[in-house]
Design a protein around this motif. Structure first.
Motif, PDB file in Angstrom:
ATOM      1  N   ALA A  38      59.758  -6.268 -55.552  1.00 40.78           N
ATOM      2  CA  ALA A  38      61.186  -5.368 -55.045  1.00 40.78           C
ATOM      3  C   ALA A  38      61.002  -5.485 -53.644  1.00 40.78           C
ATOM      4  CB  ALA A  38      60.662  -3.540 -54.514  1.00 40.78           C
ATOM      5  N   ALA A  39      60.787  -6.261 -52.452  1.00 36.57           N
ATOM      6  CA  ALA A  39      61.158  -6.673 -51.604  1.00 36.57           C
ATOM      7  C   ALA A  39      61.852  -8.026 -51.447  1.00 36.57           C
ATOM      8  CB  ALA A  39      59.979  -6.471 -50.414  1.00 36.57           C
ATOM      9  N   GLY A  40      60.661  -8.552 -52.800  1.00 37.50           N
ATOM     10  CA  GLY A  40      60.931 -10.063 -52.536  1.00 37.50           C
ATOM     11  C   GLY A  40      60.208 -11.260 -52.074  1.00 37.50           C
ATOM     12  N   LEU A  41      59.038 -10.367 -51.533  1.00 34.07           N
ATOM     13  CA  LEU A  41      58.197 -11.256 -50.470  1.00 34.07           C
ATOM     14  C   LEU A  41      56.793 -11.859 -50.884  1.00 34.07           C
ATOM     15  CD1 LEU A  41      58.668  -9.045 -47.352  1.00 34.07           C
ATOM     16  CD2 LEU A  41      59.742 -11.186 -47.467  1.00 34.07           C
ATOM     17  N   PHE A  42      55.748 -12.482 -50.995  1.00 35.17           N
ATOM     18  CA  PHE A  42      54.920 -12.670 -50.804  1.00 35.17           C
ATOM     19  C   PHE A  42      54.080 -13.065 -49.487  1.00 35.17           C
ATOM     20  CE2 PHE A  42      56.811 -16.747 -51.527  1.00 35.17           C
ATOM     21  CZ  PHE A  42      55.754 -17.837 -51.425  1.00 35.17           C
ATOM     22  N   ALA A  43      52.914 -12.911 -49.343  1.00 36.95           N
ATOM     23  CA  ALA A  43      52.203 -13.300 -48.464  1.00 36.95           C
ATOM     24  C   ALA A  43      50.379 -13.768 -49.645  1.00 36.95           C
ATOM     25  CB  ALA A  43      51.586 -12.306 -47.318  1.00 36.95           C
ATOM     26  N   PHE A  44      50.505 -15.140 -48.270  1.00 38.48           N
ATOM     27  CA  PHE A  44      48.729 -15.828 -49.013  1.00 38.48           C
ATOM     28  C   PHE A  44      47.904 -16.152 -46.928  1.00 38.48           C
ATOM     29  CE2 PHE A  44      51.466 -19.441 -48.895  1.00 38.48           C
ATOM     30  CZ  PHE A  44      51.005 -20.728 -48.481  1.00 38.48           C
ATOM     31  N   THR A  45      46.716 -16.286 -47.765  1.00 32.86           N
ATOM     32  CA  THR A  45      46.105 -16.994 -46.443  1.00 32.86           C
ATOM     33  C   THR A  45      44.871 -17.655 -47.210  1.00 32.86           C
ATOM     34  OG1 THR A  45      44.582 -15.921 -44.738  1.00 32.86           O
ATOM     35  CG2 THR A  45      43.853 -14.931 -46.881  1.00 32.86           C
ATOM     36  N   GLU A  46      44.744 -18.427 -46.331  1.00 29.36           N
ATOM     37  CA  GLU A  46      43.300 -19.845 -46.701  1.00 29.36           C
ATOM     38  C   GLU A  46      42.159 -19.855 -46.590  1.00 29.36           C
ATOM     39  OE1 GLU A  46      46.033 -23.809 -46.218  1.00 29.36           O
ATOM     40  OE2 GLU A  46      47.126 -22.545 -44.772  1.00 29.36           O
ATOM     41  N   LYS A  47      41.605 -20.359 -47.124  1.00 34.27           N
ATOM     42  CA  LYS A  47      40.352 -20.530 -47.012  1.00 34.27           C
ATOM     43  C   LYS A  47      39.746 -20.786 -45.651  1.00 34.27           C
ATOM     44  CE  LYS A  47      39.314 -20.503 -52.456  1.00 34.27           C
ATOM     45  NZ  LYS A  47      38.536 -21.410 -53.291  1.00 34.27           N
ATOM     46  N   VAL A  48      39.413 -20.878 -44.655  1.00 37.73           N
ATOM     47  CA  VAL A  48      39.529 -21.363 -43.324  1.00 37.73           C
ATOM     48  C   VAL A  48      38.816 -20.689 -42.372  1.00 37.73           C
ATOM     49  CG1 VAL A  48      41.058 -23.482 -43.580  1.00 37.73           C
ATOM     50  CG2 VAL A  48      42.259 -21.794 -42.510  1.00 37.73           C
ATOM     51  N   VAL A  49      38.341 -20.980 -40.976  1.00 34.44           N
ATOM     52  CA  VAL A  49      38.014 -19.728 -40.437  1.00 34.44           C
ATOM     53  C   VAL A  49      39.612 -19.616 -39.406  1.00 34.44           C
ATOM     54  CG1 VAL A  49      36.449 -19.634 -37.998  1.00 34.44           C
ATOM     55  CG2 VAL A  49      35.696 -20.655 -40.278  1.00 34.44           C
ATOM     56  N   ARG A  50      38.833 -18.057 -39.498  1.00 36.56           N
ATOM     57  CA  ARG A  50      40.897 -17.828 -38.359  1.00 36.56           C
ATOM     58  C   ARG A  50      42.110 -18.412 -38.956  1.00 36.56           C
ATOM     59  NH1 ARG A  50      38.162 -15.131 -34.800  1.00 36.56           N
ATOM     60  NH2 ARG A  50      36.898 -16.477 -32.814  1.00 36.56           N
ATOM     61  N   PRO A  51      41.989 -18.080 -40.398  1.00 38.99           N
ATOM     62  CA  PRO A  51      43.097 -18.379 -40.711  1.00 38.99           C
ATOM     63  C   PRO A  51      44.544 -17.310 -40.405  1.00 38.99           C
ATOM     64  CG  PRO A  51      42.092 -16.814 -42.394  1.00 38.99           C
ATOM     65  CD  PRO A  51      41.417 -16.814 -41.069  1.00 38.99           C
ATOM     66  N   SER A  52      45.174 -18.095 -40.552  1.00 35.50           N
ATOM     67  CA  SER A  52      46.505 -17.341 -40.549  1.00 35.50           C
ATOM     68  C   SER A  52      46.930 -17.188 -41.942  1.00 35.50           C
ATOM     69  CB  SER A  52      47.740 -18.171 -40.124  1.00 35.50           C
ATOM     70  OG  SER A  52      48.089 -19.277 -40.975  1.00 35.50           O
ATOM     71  N   VAL A  53      48.211 -15.334 -41.657  1.00 36.76           N
ATOM     72  CA  VAL A  53      48.715 -15.196 -42.666  1.00 36.76           C
ATOM     73  C   VAL A  53      50.357 -15.364 -43.271  1.00 36.76           C
ATOM     74  CG1 VAL A  53      49.417 -13.211 -44.227  1.00 36.76           C
ATOM     75  CG2 VAL A  53      47.182 -13.551 -42.798  1.00 36.76           C
TER      76      VAL A  53
END
Length: 123
Positions: A38-53
Motif C-alpha cells: 500500500a505504501a509502495g515500499l520494501f525493506a531488506f537486511t543481509e546475512k552479515v554481522v551488524r547488518p543495516s536495514v
C-alpha cells in the motif's frame, strides 16, 4: 518478491511487465525481506554481522533510507506497517529485542526485550 542469493527479484503478475531486481551490498546474500504494498515500499537486511536495514520504494527501486542499529548483531524478523510509516525489527541473539522504528527519521521509537527468539513479525 523473492530472495535469490544476493538479489531480490520482483516478478510482476502481469507477464507483459518487465522483471526487476535489487542487489545487496555484500556477497553474503539477503537474509530477510518485508513489504508494504500500500505504501509502495520494501525493506531488506543481509546475512552479515551488524547488518543495516535498507528501505526502498517500489516500483522505481530507489533506496529511500538505511537503518543501523547500534546493538543488533543480526535480525530474525522484519516487517513494515501497512501504511509504511514504521519498521519493526527483532534481533536474532539474546537478549532478543523488538524495535519499532520511525525509519524516515532513523529513530527507534520503541524497544522491548522479548522472552524468546522470534522468527516472524506482523503488524
Amino acid at each position: 518478491v523473492s530472495i535469490a542469493g544476493q538479489r531480490l527479484r520482483f516478478v510482476p503478475l502481469d507477464a507483459s511487465s518487465p522483471r526487476a531486481s535489487v542487489a545487496g551490498s555484500t556477497p553474503h546474500g539477503i537474509a530477510l525481506v518485508a513489504t508494504s504494498p500500500a505504501a509502495g515500499l520494501f525493506a531488506f537486511t543481509e546475512k552479515v554481522v551488524r547488518p543495516s536495514v535498507q528501505i526502498h520504494s517500489y516500483p522505481d527501486l530507489a533506496r529511500v533510507a538505511t537503518i543501523r542499529s547500534s546493538g543488533a548483531t543480526g535480525y530474525s524478523a522484519l516487517c513494515l506497517t501497512r501504511d509504511g510509516s514504521r519498521l519493526v525489527t527483532v534481533s536474532d541473539a539474546a537478549p532478543f529485542k523488538l524495535s519499532v522504528w520511525d525509519w524516515r527519521k532513523g529513530m527507534e521509537v520503541l524497544g522491548a526485550t522479548v522472552a524468546t527468539a522470534c522468527v516472524a513479525a506482523s503488524v
